[in-house]
Design an enzyme around this catalytic site. Sequence first.
Site, PDB file in Angstrom:
ATOM      1  N   ALA A  90      47.096 -14.626 -11.413  1.00 46.83           N
ATOM      2  CA  ALA A  90      48.159 -15.794 -11.032  1.00 46.83           C
ATOM      3  C   ALA A  90      48.927 -15.610 -11.857  1.00 46.83           C
ATOM      4  CB  ALA A  90      46.557 -16.649 -11.403  1.00 46.83           C
ATOM      5  N   THR A 100      40.895 -10.758 -13.580  1.00 47.86           N
ATOM      6  CA  THR A 100      42.062 -10.132 -12.792  1.00 47.86           C
ATOM      7  C   THR A 100      41.641  -8.760 -12.270  1.00 47.86           C
ATOM      8  OG1 THR A 100      43.108 -11.543 -12.355  1.00 47.86           O
ATOM      9  CG2 THR A 100      43.505  -9.946 -10.894  1.00 47.86           C
ATOM     10  N   GLU A 152      30.552  -6.086  -4.170  1.00 44.78           N
ATOM     11  CA  GLU A 152      30.046  -5.953  -2.568  1.00 44.78           C
ATOM     12  C   GLU A 152      30.476  -5.317  -1.552  1.00 44.78           C
ATOM     13  OE1 GLU A 152      29.706 -10.797  -2.418  1.00 44.78           O
ATOM     14  OE2 GLU A 152      31.262 -10.786  -0.469  1.00 44.78           O
ATOM     15  N   HIS A 206      29.070 -16.253 -11.894  1.00 41.35           N
ATOM     16  CA  HIS A 206      30.916 -14.808 -11.558  1.00 41.35           C
ATOM     17  C   HIS A 206      31.359 -16.800 -11.465  1.00 41.35           C
ATOM     18  CE1 HIS A 206      32.437 -11.454  -9.704  1.00 41.35           C
ATOM     19  NE2 HIS A 206      32.527 -12.263  -8.751  1.00 41.35           N
ATOM     20  N   ARG A 209      32.723 -19.509  -3.078  1.00 44.51           N
ATOM     21  CA  ARG A 209      33.873 -18.454  -2.581  1.00 44.51           C
ATOM     22  C   ARG A 209      33.390 -17.452  -2.108  1.00 44.51           C
ATOM     23  NH1 ARG A 209      35.494 -14.231  -4.462  1.00 44.51           N
ATOM     24  NH2 ARG A 209      35.228 -14.390  -6.841  1.00 44.51           N
TER      25      ARG A 209
HETATM   26  P1  ADP Z   1      43.187 -15.935 -12.644  1.00 44.60           P
HETATM   27  O1  ADP Z   1      41.639 -14.893 -11.864  1.00 44.60           O
HETATM   28  O2  ADP Z   1      43.402 -16.753 -12.621  1.00 44.60           O
HETATM   29  O3  ADP Z   1      44.397 -15.144 -12.984  1.00 44.60           O
HETATM   30  P2  ADP Z   1      42.004 -14.290 -15.121  1.00 44.60           P
HETATM   31  O4  ADP Z   1      41.063 -14.656 -15.669  1.00 44.60           O
HETATM   32  O5  ADP Z   1      42.658 -12.969 -14.310  1.00 44.60           O
HETATM   33  O6  ADP Z   1      42.303 -15.607 -14.197  1.00 44.60           O
HETATM   34  O7  ADP Z   1      42.769 -14.477 -16.125  1.00 44.60           O
HETATM   35  C1  ADP Z   1      43.427 -15.554 -16.993  1.00 44.60           C
HETATM   36  C2  ADP Z   1      43.835 -15.413 -18.579  1.00 44.60           C
HETATM   37  O8  ADP Z   1      44.267 -16.345 -19.015  1.00 44.60           O
HETATM   38  C3  ADP Z   1      43.237 -14.815 -19.370  1.00 44.60           C
HETATM   39  O9  ADP Z   1      43.705 -13.222 -19.938  1.00 44.60           O
HETATM   40  C4  ADP Z   1      42.665 -15.148 -20.464  1.00 44.60           C
HETATM   41  O10 ADP Z   1      42.389 -14.332 -21.813  1.00 44.60           O
HETATM   42  C5  ADP Z   1      43.498 -15.935 -20.951  1.00 44.60           C
HETATM   43  N1  ADP Z   1      43.935 -17.197 -21.244  1.00 44.60           N
HETATM   44  C6  ADP Z   1      42.767 -18.589 -21.063  1.00 44.60           C
HETATM   45  N2  ADP Z   1      42.685 -19.196 -21.517  1.00 44.60           N
HETATM   46  C7  ADP Z   1      43.963 -19.003 -22.378  1.00 44.60           C
HETATM   47  C8  ADP Z   1      44.956 -19.393 -23.732  1.00 44.60           C
HETATM   48  N3  ADP Z   1      44.158 -20.651 -24.278  1.00 44.60           N
HETATM   49  N4  ADP Z   1      46.037 -18.786 -24.073  1.00 44.60           N
HETATM   50  C9  ADP Z   1      46.425 -17.858 -23.413  1.00 44.60           C
HETATM   51  N5  ADP Z   1      45.855 -17.593 -22.293  1.00 44.60           N
HETATM   52  C10 ADP Z   1      44.515 -17.703 -22.226  1.00 44.60           C
END
Ligand code: ADP
Length: 482
Positions: free
Chosen positions: A52, A80, A292, A418, A458
């Site tokens: 995202a 991701t 899956e 999950h 989901r």
């Molecule tokens: P999405 O699937 O919604 O893109 P992801 O889990 O793939 O979410 O990615 C979210 C990212 O945000 C992860 O790499 C995580 O380490 C990062 N993240 C979470 N909290 C923080 C924060 N406080 N500051 C910076 N990065 C963060």
Amino acid sequence: MRKSIKFVTLILIFALTLTTFIGCSSQEANESVSESTGDKVVDVVVIGSGGAGLAAAIEARDAGKEVLIVEKMPMVGGNTLRATGGLNAAGTSSQAALGIEDSAESHYTDTMKGGYDKNDPALVEVLTSQAADAVEWLIGLGADLSDVGRMAGASQDRSHRPTGGAPVGAHLVQVLKASAEEKGVEILIETTALEILAEDGVVTGIIAKDKSDNEFTIEAEAVIVATGGFGANITMVTEYDVSLDGFGTTNHSGATGDGITMAVAVGADLVDMLEIQTHPTVVPSNGYMITEAVRGNGAILINRDGKRFVNELGTRDVVSEATLEQEGETSFLFFDEGIKESLSAIDGYIRQGLVTEADSLEALAEALEIDADNLIATVETYNGFVGENNDKDFGRDDMPRSLETAKYYAIEVGPAVHHTMGGLKINTKGQVLTEDGNPITGLYAAGEVTGGIHGGNRLGGNALTDLIVFGRLAGQSVATDL
Ligand code: ADP
């Protein structure tokens, strides 16, 4: 089972996932990212570098904005990176090439049904109507999404992944990261967002800290929260669903819900926080998630009596619940050589030592310490159902292959936390809303940190669609609004 998927395995699994699927070390993957250098001023700051965040950053950058991503982990990609199944979209060039007829309407209907109609219809409309465009956009950036398979709850083959069914998440992260950097998006790793700054209800930037714990301010006209879910924060998980106490998780250790806490502090509303999904096929000994797509390509689940016990393509909550009712609270994911050949992700599971294999059903039953006659009878009956295209026992409506080609394979699996379906309330522009339903000026969100899109459950393959569609949308909205 619940106790056996330990959180201490997360770091190991994350490392294994990276080295196996991204095909390079984290140092190589991040060799061009820069160090933090004190206070900064940019147009747009994106918190989080998963699908995202990267998609949002690329769109905002394409619109001419100066964009900075902060990522708290030592590598980009978040959860991701771990996505293996596919990205759901209807009406794509990849489907057309394979002669698959599908529609956004059918994708919409499946998504609402899968979420028990708790989903926000307006957000699902955006998700499903823009999914095909998201696939073509990714292909345009260099992604390979030519293989299309089926995931549970889908009435058509619409889960897009690389050739041969290779894991999709690591591939997309590589493509998105390369594109973002090429376009001039700055990425600060090991940099944690601590607080979103706002004055008189208008967001003005964030406070972050670097890896040496030095705090600094990033002033920005817009903040995009893309921090992912809270599936690795067991305190937060059990605050909303106490029945998940003791469960393990498929999430990377950074999925701690920071974005939710920070956005709530500046007035954001939350939605669907009780909706937490367990994934039914996670390896109990180490928390490794089995996609899956293995079931989608024809695998069945058997219990310790050597019998099927559920429609394997039922939704994740249903299959998880059914598994917990079996002896040992786990089951065996069973498949043959034909399925193995259809999905290259399985080669990775074999390399990781997760799979028991044998030349005959008898030998497999012996290795699994289950009744051989029952297993043989179960497989014969199932193959009969495949021949008649009618699962008389559990009503499974997609049985793409019979299970008749040695070798035979099994993986012990059970449920673990999950996906967190709840999160920040957003509108169809990706703006974060207050309890009154008003957008918070300058605050946007996308991906698993948001709520409302997936309702009560989901569907597999819809997470990547969500990340890319709403990530892009947030980036575009920011560019239009500034
Ligand atoms: P999405 O699937 O919604 O893109 P992801 O889990 O793939 O979410 O990615 C979210 C990212 O945000 C992860 O790499 C995580 O380490 C990062 N993240 C979470 N909290 C923080 C924060 N406080 N500051 C910076 N990065 C963060």
